[in-house]
Design a protein around this motif. Structure first.
Motif, PDB file in Angstrom:
ATOM      1  N   ARG A 168       0.836  -1.366   0.075  1.00 25.77           N
ATOM      2  CA  ARG A 168      -0.082  -0.011   0.076  1.00 25.77           C
ATOM      3  C   ARG A 168       0.880   1.290  -0.191  1.00 25.77           C
ATOM      4  O   ARG A 168       0.572   2.331  -0.644  1.00 25.77           O
ATOM      5  CB  ARG A 168      -0.928   0.046   1.395  1.00 25.77           C
ATOM      6  N   GLU A 169       1.858   1.161   0.759  1.00 26.40           N
ATOM      7  CA  GLU A 169       2.675   2.381   0.894  1.00 26.40           C
ATOM      8  C   GLU A 169       3.623   2.520  -0.375  1.00 26.40           C
ATOM      9  O   GLU A 169       3.842   3.821  -0.961  1.00 26.40           O
ATOM     10  CB  GLU A 169       3.651   2.090   2.018  1.00 26.40           C
ATOM     11  N   MET A 170       3.884   1.498  -0.977  1.00 26.13           N
ATOM     12  CA  MET A 170       4.615   1.566  -2.276  1.00 26.13           C
ATOM     13  C   MET A 170       3.694   2.034  -3.414  1.00 26.13           C
ATOM     14  O   MET A 170       4.233   3.150  -4.151  1.00 26.13           O
ATOM     15  CB  MET A 170       5.279   0.339  -2.702  1.00 26.13           C
ATOM     16  N   MET A 171       2.585   1.742  -3.352  1.00 24.73           N
ATOM     17  CA  MET A 171       1.616   2.394  -4.351  1.00 24.73           C
ATOM     18  C   MET A 171       1.152   3.606  -4.323  1.00 24.73           C
ATOM     19  O   MET A 171       1.201   4.432  -5.323  1.00 24.73           O
ATOM     20  CB  MET A 171       0.392   1.155  -4.678  1.00 24.73           C
ATOM     21  N   SER A 172       1.121   4.016  -3.139  1.00 25.85           N
ATOM     22  CA  SER A 172       0.851   5.512  -2.669  1.00 25.85           C
ATOM     23  C   SER A 172       1.877   6.482  -2.912  1.00 25.85           C
ATOM     24  O   SER A 172       1.716   7.522  -3.790  1.00 25.85           O
ATOM     25  CB  SER A 172       0.548   5.463  -1.096  1.00 25.85           C
ATOM     26  N   LEU A 173       3.241   5.754  -2.957  1.00 27.69           N
ATOM     27  CA  LEU A 173       4.540   6.529  -3.309  1.00 27.69           C
ATOM     28  C   LEU A 173       4.558   6.799  -4.765  1.00 27.69           C
ATOM     29  O   LEU A 173       4.391   7.847  -5.326  1.00 27.69           O
ATOM     30  CB  LEU A 173       5.712   6.018  -2.688  1.00 27.69           C
ATOM     31  N   TYR A 174       3.984   5.573  -5.706  1.00 27.65           N
ATOM     32  CA  TYR A 174       4.045   5.710  -7.053  1.00 27.65           C
ATOM     33  C   TYR A 174       3.112   6.834  -7.540  1.00 27.65           C
ATOM     34  O   TYR A 174       3.295   7.388  -8.436  1.00 27.65           O
ATOM     35  CB  TYR A 174       3.915   4.297  -7.796  1.00 27.65           C
ATOM     36  N   ARG A 175       1.831   6.647  -6.789  1.00 26.42           N
ATOM     37  CA  ARG A 175       0.695   7.536  -7.201  1.00 26.42           C
ATOM     38  C   ARG A 175       1.178   8.844  -7.175  1.00 26.42           C
ATOM     39  O   ARG A 175       0.925   9.834  -8.008  1.00 26.42           O
ATOM     40  CB  ARG A 175      -0.456   7.230  -6.500  1.00 26.42           C
ATOM     41  N   SER A 176       1.624   9.350  -5.999  1.00 25.06           N
ATOM     42  CA  SER A 176       2.108  10.700  -5.790  1.00 25.06           C
ATOM     43  C   SER A 176       3.161  11.081  -6.752  1.00 25.06           C
ATOM     44  O   SER A 176       3.139  12.465  -6.972  1.00 25.06           O
ATOM     45  CB  SER A 176       2.572  10.751  -4.294  1.00 25.06           C
ATOM     46  N   GLU A 177       3.873  10.285  -7.429  1.00 20.89           N
ATOM     47  CA  GLU A 177       4.882  10.594  -8.482  1.00 20.89           C
ATOM     48  C   GLU A 177       4.440  10.714  -9.566  1.00 20.89           C
ATOM     49  O   GLU A 177       5.057  10.882 -10.580  1.00 20.89           O
ATOM     50  CB  GLU A 177       6.190   9.674  -8.146  1.00 20.89           C
ATOM     51  N   GLY A 178       3.196   9.981  -9.977  1.00 25.71           N
ATOM     52  CA  GLY A 178       2.514  10.025 -11.329  1.00 25.71           C
ATOM     53  C   GLY A 178       3.063   8.828 -12.040  1.00 25.71           C
ATOM     54  O   GLY A 178       3.159   8.883 -13.176  1.00 25.71           O
ATOM     55  N   THR A 179       3.424   7.657 -11.315  1.00 19.68           N
ATOM     56  CA  THR A 179       4.137   6.492 -12.180  1.00 19.68           C
ATOM     57  C   THR A 179       3.693   5.389 -11.421  1.00 19.68           C
ATOM     58  O   THR A 179       2.739   5.270 -10.781  1.00 19.68           O
ATOM     59  CB  THR A 179       5.518   6.483 -12.240  1.00 19.68           C
TER      60      THR A 179
END
Length: 268
Positions: free
Chosen positions: A88-99
């Motif tokens: 969840r944390e990884m996907m949240s980080l990716y979403r915040s970076e638009g990737t």
């Protein structure tokens, strides 16, 4: 049921056949009997040129993943005992970076139908009810519709077949080796920041993303040579498409790596 006889697919193949034959007729005064092979190469170049914007996006995504590697490694250490929370944390980080972890896979997905069409065009004796004229064309004396594996199995393999297919396969493998040498080291640099190998390196939280995992990188290196193996079994025309594609991809990636360089290892 013959899938190629399904009306939408038959119409698509008929249109592709007409395009290749038209290009071959235009190129024949310039290249003679290799006009159909030249048409396949030209179509490949046009497809790759159309995918340049996707390649740029791929380079940007690769740089973003490298920049995020330290943060992903920190998340691994923090949540290595809670794989669900880590994801969840990884996907949240990716979403915040638009990737996304798999950003940049689009070129392979787009090209799959093109390879499938070229493969079909050079194995079918008839297309949409008419004779497939592409099967009458050759490249350096070898029919574009022949395959190395098929020639060996049928006992019709000749020296010309071995030389032409051998050259195509060796060149594809050579490009794969250069690609592996040039790009694998950069991909593995972020791993120097990950110290959790003694506590769960093979567990669910062992890598920041599929493309930063050492095992995945080794598989990607192996995948560079899978294309050469595929060229053994597909028609020569499809083999030429694969050769031009991997060569273009290598050149494009090297150019874009200069334009969008990865962060230096010290920055990670």
């Amino acid at each position: 049921m013959d899938l190629y006889a399904f009306p939408p697919i038959a119409a698509l193949l008929d249109g592709a056949h007409a395009v290749l034959m038209g290009l071959a007729d235009l190129l024949e005064p310039l290249v003679g009997v290799t006009s159909a092979a030249a048409a396949v190469v030209l179509v490949t170049l046009l497809v790759r040129a159309a995918l340049i914007p996707v390649g740029v996006s791929q380079a940007k995504a690769e740089r973003t993943r490298a920049r995020l590697a330290p943060q992903l490694a920190a998340l691994q250490r923090r949540h290595q005992k809670n794989p669900e929370r880590l994801q969840r944390e990884m996907m949240s980080l990716y979403r915040s970076e638009g990737t996304t972890p798999l950003a940049g896979c689009l070129p392979m997905l787009i090209q799959a139908p093109v390879v499938g069409i070229i493969y079909a065009l050079f194995i079918l004796p008839t297309i949409a009810g008419h004779a497939n004229q592409l099967l009458t064309h050759t490249f350096l004396g070898v029919p574009l519709g022949s395959s190395l594996a098929g020639s060996i199995a049928s006992g019709t393999v000749t020296l010309d077949v071995l030389l032409v297919f051998g050259a195509v396969i060796v060149m594809i493998a050579a490009v794969g080796e250069v690609t592996r040498r040039v790009f694998t080291p950069q991909a593995t640099q972020p791993q120097a920041t990950q110290p959790q190998a003694t506590t769960g390196g093979s567990g669910p939280g062992a890598s920041a993303s599929p493309l930063e995992n050492p095992t995945a990188l080794r598989l990607l290196g192996l995948a560079q040579f899978i294309t050469a193996v595929i060229a053994v079994f597909v028609p020569l025309a499809a083999g030429l498409y694969l050769l031009v594609t991997v060569a273009w991809t290598l050149g494009q990636r090297m150019l874009l790596r200069r334009v969008y360089p990865l962060p230096a290892p010290s920055a990670a």
